[in-house]
Design a protein around this motif. Sequence first.
Motif, short mmCIF file in Angstrom:
data_model
loop_
_atom_site.label_atom_id
_atom_site.label_comp_id
_atom_site.label_asym_id
_atom_site.label_seq_id
_atom_site.Cartn_x
_atom_site.Cartn_y
_atom_site.Cartn_z
N GLY A 61 1.99 3.01 -3.26
CA GLY A 61 1.37 4.38 -3.65
C GLY A 61 1.98 5.39 -2.50
O GLY A 61 2.17 6.64 -2.71
N HIS A 62 1.67 4.90 -1.16
CA HIS A 62 1.97 5.97 -0.08
C HIS A 62 3.69 6.11 0.01
O HIS A 62 3.96 7.26 0.23
CB HIS A 62 1.53 5.07 1.14
N PHE A 63 4.22 5.01 -0.24
CA PHE A 63 5.89 5.25 -0.20
C PHE A 63 6.37 6.37 -1.28
O PHE A 63 7.21 7.17 -1.29
CB PHE A 63 6.69 4.15 -0.01
N VAL A 64 5.74 5.96 -2.40
CA VAL A 64 6.21 6.96 -3.83
C VAL A 64 5.55 8.16 -3.55
O VAL A 64 6.42 9.25 -4.01
CB VAL A 64 5.59 6.30 -5.09
N SER A 65 4.34 8.33 -3.06
CA SER A 65 3.90 9.71 -2.93
C SER A 65 4.59 10.61 -1.63
O SER A 65 5.01 11.77 -2.07
CB SER A 65 2.33 9.76 -2.71
#
Length: 82
Positions: A61-65
């Motif tokens: 989620g961190h990478f996508v956000s």
Amino acid sequence: MSTVDTVSAVGVNGLLSIFISLLCIGLSWWALQNLKLDLLIRYPKSAAGKLLHLLFAIVLGHFVSNFLLDYIRWTQSIRFMF
């Protein structure tokens, strides 16, 4: 642009970042539900297995956000080209 407008814009950007990050972590958690962790983890239903699942969701989620927030910033800076 006054100081109040700048502070307000920074606050809105912060709220947008938090919302997008939490949304992406939630979507990652949902998407990872289909991952068969029992192939990688000995006891996927244990507390450690669930924690690892949560950590996978947070990292993904961190990478996508970060990608989405960068994309938003890039599209906003295009207006300064012309």
